[in-house]
Design a protein around this motif. Sequence first.
Motif, PDB file in Angstrom:
ATOM      1  N   TYR A  91      29.071  40.142  47.016  1.00 58.35           N
ATOM      2  CA  TYR A  91      28.377  40.942  48.023  1.00 58.35           C
ATOM      3  C   TYR A  91      26.871  40.744  47.967  1.00 58.35           C
ATOM      4  CZ  TYR A  91      26.856  44.469  44.621  1.00 58.35           C
ATOM      5  OH  TYR A  91      26.272  45.127  43.578  1.00 58.35           O
ATOM      6  N   SER A  92      26.345  40.216  46.889  1.00 57.48           N
ATOM      7  CA  SER A  92      24.909  40.042  46.743  1.00 57.48           C
ATOM      8  C   SER A  92      24.436  38.672  47.256  1.00 57.48           C
ATOM      9  CB  SER A  92      24.520  40.214  45.281  1.00 57.48           C
ATOM     10  OG  SER A  92      23.137  40.119  45.122  1.00 57.48           O
ATOM     11  N   CYS A  93      25.032  37.596  46.740  1.00 56.41           N
ATOM     12  CA  CYS A  93      24.575  36.250  47.112  1.00 56.41           C
ATOM     13  C   CYS A  93      25.461  35.587  48.167  1.00 56.41           C
ATOM     14  CB  CYS A  93      24.479  35.360  45.889  1.00 56.41           C
ATOM     15  SG  CYS A  93      26.052  35.004  45.081  1.00 56.41           S
ATOM     16  N   LYS A  94      26.572  36.217  48.536  1.00 60.13           N
ATOM     17  CA  LYS A  94      27.492  35.756  49.581  1.00 60.13           C
ATOM     18  C   LYS A  94      28.154  34.416  49.261  1.00 60.13           C
ATOM     19  CE  LYS A  94      26.292  39.224  52.211  1.00 60.13           C
ATOM     20  NZ  LYS A  94      26.564  40.472  51.620  1.00 60.13           N
ATOM     21  N   GLN A  95      28.319  34.098  47.979  1.00 61.65           N
ATOM     22  CA  GLN A  95      29.007  32.877  47.583  1.00 61.65           C
ATOM     23  C   GLN A  95      30.353  33.244  46.955  1.00 61.65           C
ATOM     24  OE1 GLN A  95      26.752  30.191  45.239  1.00 61.65           O
ATOM     25  NE2 GLN A  95      24.995  30.210  46.626  1.00 61.65           N
ATOM     26  N   LYS A  96      31.309  32.324  47.060  1.00 63.34           N
ATOM     27  CA  LYS A  96      32.625  32.558  46.480  1.00 63.34           C
ATOM     28  C   LYS A  96      32.576  32.350  44.970  1.00 63.34           C
ATOM     29  CE  LYS A  96      35.555  31.299  50.353  1.00 63.34           C
ATOM     30  NZ  LYS A  96      36.621  30.387  50.813  1.00 63.34           N
ATOM     31  N   PHE A  97      33.308  33.212  44.262  1.00 64.09           N
ATOM     32  CA  PHE A  97      33.476  33.041  42.829  1.00 64.09           C
ATOM     33  C   PHE A  97      34.899  33.426  42.473  1.00 64.09           C
ATOM     34  CE2 PHE A  97      32.377  37.437  43.315  1.00 64.09           C
ATOM     35  CZ  PHE A  97      32.998  38.111  42.281  1.00 64.09           C
ATOM     36  N   ARG A  98      35.315  33.075  41.279  1.00 60.77           N
ATOM     37  CA  ARG A  98      36.702  33.272  40.878  1.00 60.77           C
ATOM     38  C   ARG A  98      36.838  34.409  39.883  1.00 60.77           C
ATOM     39  NH1 ARG A  98      38.731  27.030  40.028  1.00 60.77           N
ATOM     40  NH2 ARG A  98      38.571  26.463  42.238  1.00 60.77           N
ATOM     41  N   LEU A  99      37.876  35.199  40.096  1.00 57.56           N
ATOM     42  CA  LEU A  99      38.269  36.245  39.155  1.00 57.56           C
ATOM     43  C   LEU A  99      39.518  35.751  38.444  1.00 57.56           C
ATOM     44  CD1 LEU A  99      37.961  39.366  41.473  1.00 57.56           C
ATOM     45  CD2 LEU A  99      36.294  38.519  39.838  1.00 57.56           C
ATOM     46  N   TYR A 100      39.401  35.465  37.161  1.00 57.31           N
ATOM     47  CA  TYR A 100      40.520  34.912  36.406  1.00 57.31           C
ATOM     48  C   TYR A 100      41.394  36.008  35.822  1.00 57.31           C
ATOM     49  CZ  TYR A 100      38.374  30.346  36.784  1.00 57.31           C
ATOM     50  OH  TYR A 100      37.851  29.188  37.270  1.00 57.31           O
ATOM     51  N   LEU A 112      38.561  42.127  33.556  1.00 58.94           N
ATOM     52  CA  LEU A 112      38.511  43.477  34.096  1.00 58.94           C
ATOM     53  C   LEU A 112      38.378  43.451  35.621  1.00 58.94           C
ATOM     54  CD1 LEU A 112      38.314  46.533  33.702  1.00 58.94           C
ATOM     55  CD2 LEU A 112      35.852  46.225  33.431  1.00 58.94           C
ATOM     56  N   LYS A 113      37.542  42.568  36.145  1.00 57.46           N
ATOM     57  CA  LYS A 113      37.368  42.494  37.593  1.00 57.46           C
ATOM     58  C   LYS A 113      38.655  42.047  38.293  1.00 57.46           C
ATOM     59  CE  LYS A 113      32.406  41.781  37.706  1.00 57.46           C
ATOM     60  NZ  LYS A 113      31.320  40.933  38.152  1.00 57.46           N
ATOM     61  N   TYR A 114      39.429  41.195  37.647  1.00 56.27           N
ATOM     62  CA  TYR A 114      40.720  40.763  38.193  1.00 56.27           C
ATOM     63  C   TYR A 114      41.649  41.957  38.345  1.00 56.27           C
ATOM     64  CZ  TYR A 114      45.138  38.149  38.545  1.00 56.27           C
ATOM     65  OH  TYR A 114      46.346  37.663  38.957  1.00 56.27           O
ATOM     66  N   LYS A 115      41.705  42.792  37.314  1.00 53.96           N
ATOM     67  CA  LYS A 115      42.562  43.981  37.357  1.00 53.96           C
ATOM     68  C   LYS A 115      42.088  44.950  38.436  1.00 53.96           C
ATOM     69  CE  LYS A 115      43.748  43.614  32.509  1.00 53.96           C
ATOM     70  NZ  LYS A 115      43.565  44.169  31.169  1.00 53.96           N
ATOM     71  N   GLN A 116      40.762  45.101  38.566  1.00 57.60           N
ATOM     72  CA  GLN A 116      40.219  45.980  39.597  1.00 57.60           C
ATOM     73  C   GLN A 116      40.535  45.444  40.985  1.00 57.60           C
ATOM     74  OE1 GLN A 116      36.105  46.082  38.483  1.00 57.60           O
ATOM     75  NE2 GLN A 116      36.379  47.834  37.113  1.00 57.60           N
ATOM     76  N   PHE A 117      40.481  44.129  41.160  1.00 57.14           N
ATOM     77  CA  PHE A 117      40.781  43.522  42.452  1.00 57.14           C
ATOM     78  C   PHE A 117      42.245  43.705  42.816  1.00 57.14           C
ATOM     79  CE2 PHE A 117      41.931  39.977  45.230  1.00 57.14           C
ATOM     80  CZ  PHE A 117      41.002  40.166  46.240  1.00 57.14           C
ATOM     81  N   LYS A 138      44.130  46.203  41.954  1.00 52.78           N
ATOM     82  CA  LYS A 138      44.311  47.594  42.346  1.00 52.78           C
ATOM     83  C   LYS A 138      43.710  47.877  43.714  1.00 52.78           C
ATOM     84  CE  LYS A 138      44.657  49.913  37.919  1.00 52.78           C
ATOM     85  NZ  LYS A 138      44.040  50.894  37.019  1.00 52.78           N
ATOM     86  N   ASN A 139      42.512  47.356  43.965  1.00 54.49           N
ATOM     87  CA  ASN A 139      41.797  47.634  45.196  1.00 54.49           C
ATOM     88  C   ASN A 139      41.233  46.327  45.746  1.00 54.49           C
ATOM     89  OD1 ASN A 139      40.382  48.742  47.293  1.00 54.49           O
ATOM     90  ND2 ASN A 139      38.800  49.673  46.027  1.00 54.49           N
ATOM     91  N   GLY A 140      41.988  45.639  46.578  1.00 55.39           N
ATOM     92  CA  GLY A 140      41.568  44.358  47.132  1.00 55.39           C
ATOM     93  C   GLY A 140      40.416  44.454  48.115  1.00 55.39           C
ATOM     94  N   ASN A 141      40.142  45.659  48.607  1.00 51.98           N
ATOM     95  CA  ASN A 141      39.044  45.841  49.559  1.00 51.98           C
ATOM     96  C   ASN A 141      37.754  46.265  48.881  1.00 51.98           C
ATOM     97  OD1 ASN A 141      40.788  45.272  51.682  1.00 51.98           O
ATOM     98  ND2 ASN A 141      41.423  47.403  51.856  1.00 51.98           N
ATOM     99  N   GLY A 142      37.710  46.264  47.558  1.00 55.85           N
ATOM    100  CA  GLY A 142      36.532  46.702  46.815  1.00 55.85           C
ATOM    101  C   GLY A 142      35.380  45.722  46.945  1.00 55.85           C
ATOM    102  N   ILE A 143      34.245  46.126  46.433  1.00 58.90           N
ATOM    103  CA  ILE A 143      33.034  45.302  46.455  1.00 58.90           C
ATOM    104  C   ILE A 143      32.864  44.697  45.068  1.00 58.90           C
ATOM    105  CG2 ILE A 143      30.545  45.346  46.733  1.00 58.90           C
ATOM    106  CD1 ILE A 143      30.911  47.710  48.621  1.00 58.90           C
TER     107      ILE A 143
END
Length: 57
Positions: free
Chosen positions: A9-18, A22-27, A29-34
């Motif tokens: 959301y800050s730099c508008k570039q794609k990155f991977r959540l492996y 923790l971010k993978y688990k959050q995603f 649960k909530n795929g529409n999160g920031i």
Amino acid sequence: MIYYEVLCYSCKQKFRLYEGSLKYKQFKKNGNGIFCCEDCSHKIRMDAIKNFFRYSK
């Protein structure tokens, strides 16, 4: 290895959540999160720390 590609959301570039992070688990649960990438997350954290010490006097 399983991962999701997410837009920062800050730099508008794609990155991977492996899988396993923790971010993978959050995603999952909530795929529409920031979410933000590690570089932007580090910059935001450092700015917050600098501002805390600047105004805490």
